[in-house]
Design an enzyme around this catalytic site. Sequence first.
Site, mmCIF file in Angstrom:
data_model
loop_
_atom_site.group_PDB
_atom_site.id
_atom_site.type_symbol
_atom_site.label_atom_id
_atom_site.label_comp_id
_atom_site.label_asym_id
_atom_site.label_seq_id
_atom_site.Cartn_x
_atom_site.Cartn_y
_atom_site.Cartn_z
ATOM 1 N N HIS A 263 0.840 -1.204 0.000
ATOM 2 C CA HIS A 263 0.000 0.000 0.000
ATOM 3 C C HIS A 263 0.872 1.250 0.000
ATOM 4 O O HIS A 263 0.627 2.202 -0.743
ATOM 5 C CB HIS A 263 -0.885 0.061 1.257
ATOM 6 C CG HIS A 263 -1.926 -0.981 1.365
ATOM 7 N ND1 HIS A 263 -2.082 -1.750 2.498
ATOM 8 C CD2 HIS A 263 -2.892 -1.387 0.506
ATOM 9 C CE1 HIS A 263 -3.096 -2.586 2.330
ATOM 10 N NE2 HIS A 263 -3.601 -2.390 1.124
ATOM 11 N N LYS B 139 -18.255 -6.127 7.541
ATOM 12 C CA LYS B 139 -16.993 -6.808 7.810
ATOM 13 C C LYS B 139 -16.432 -6.351 9.145
ATOM 14 O O LYS B 139 -16.399 -5.156 9.430
ATOM 15 C CB LYS B 139 -15.958 -6.488 6.728
ATOM 16 C CG LYS B 139 -16.055 -7.320 5.499
ATOM 17 C CD LYS B 139 -14.882 -6.985 4.601
ATOM 18 C CE LYS B 139 -14.699 -8.012 3.511
ATOM 19 N NZ LYS B 139 -13.592 -7.657 2.633
ATOM 20 N N ARG C 151 -1.771 -5.882 -8.753
ATOM 21 C CA ARG C 151 -0.786 -6.917 -8.457
ATOM 22 C C ARG C 151 -0.723 -7.955 -9.566
ATOM 23 O O ARG C 151 0.333 -8.502 -9.837
ATOM 24 C CB ARG C 151 -1.140 -7.619 -7.144
ATOM 25 C CG ARG C 151 -1.073 -6.712 -5.940
ATOM 26 C CD ARG C 151 -1.613 -7.389 -4.720
ATOM 27 N NE ARG C 151 -3.050 -7.573 -4.881
ATOM 28 C CZ ARG C 151 -3.894 -7.838 -3.916
ATOM 29 N NH1 ARG C 151 -3.464 -7.995 -2.698
ATOM 30 N NH2 ARG C 151 -5.174 -7.968 -4.153
ATOM 31 N N SER D 282 -3.359 -7.362 2.780
ATOM 32 C CA SER D 282 -3.581 -7.274 4.226
ATOM 33 C C SER D 282 -4.067 -8.607 4.781
ATOM 34 O O SER D 282 -3.649 -9.030 5.864
ATOM 35 C CB SER D 282 -4.609 -6.185 4.541
ATOM 36 O OG SER D 282 -4.111 -4.916 4.197
#
Length: 170
Positions: A27, A51, A100, A137
């Site tokens: 990040h 969440k 990514r 994460s």
Amino acid sequence: MTGSESEEPELRRAVCPGSFDPITNGHLDIIARASKLYDVVHVAVMINKSKQGLFTVEERIELIRRATAEYGNVEVESFHGLLVDFCKQRDIPAIVKGLRAVSDFDYELQMAQMNNGLSGVETLFVPTNPTYSFLSSSLVKEVAAWGGDVAHLVPPFVLEALTERLRNKH
């Protein structure tokens, strides 16, 4: 001077959105690169009521502020709702997202097209540094929960907070 000469130049603004639970070196790589391209980079910490994060939104904001303090042009805050509304409220014309892998692109392209269609906000894709191409994460939390070494994946104070939080969960 005429009116236009005395006006301040408009600041180039962008947003880097995410949950950042916790912020990783991946990040930070994207945020640092965006901070070189834009006058102001807003880091928007998503609030997802469905969440349960490991860290509270307030804790994430504080960790991100510490991690980005050296850049000088990063503002960190939370948001709930549509990212395009966050952008409209702050006059932000661009979203910066790290990619990514090809699988990220498939999803992010759809989001970029939707955001542009809703509001005209552009999305810029930045290829992730290959060092962090696998990093998320979720993966950091999982490896750390099993006792794996994630010291090279997060800033030292994030590692400390992560270790403490996981210790208290058991």
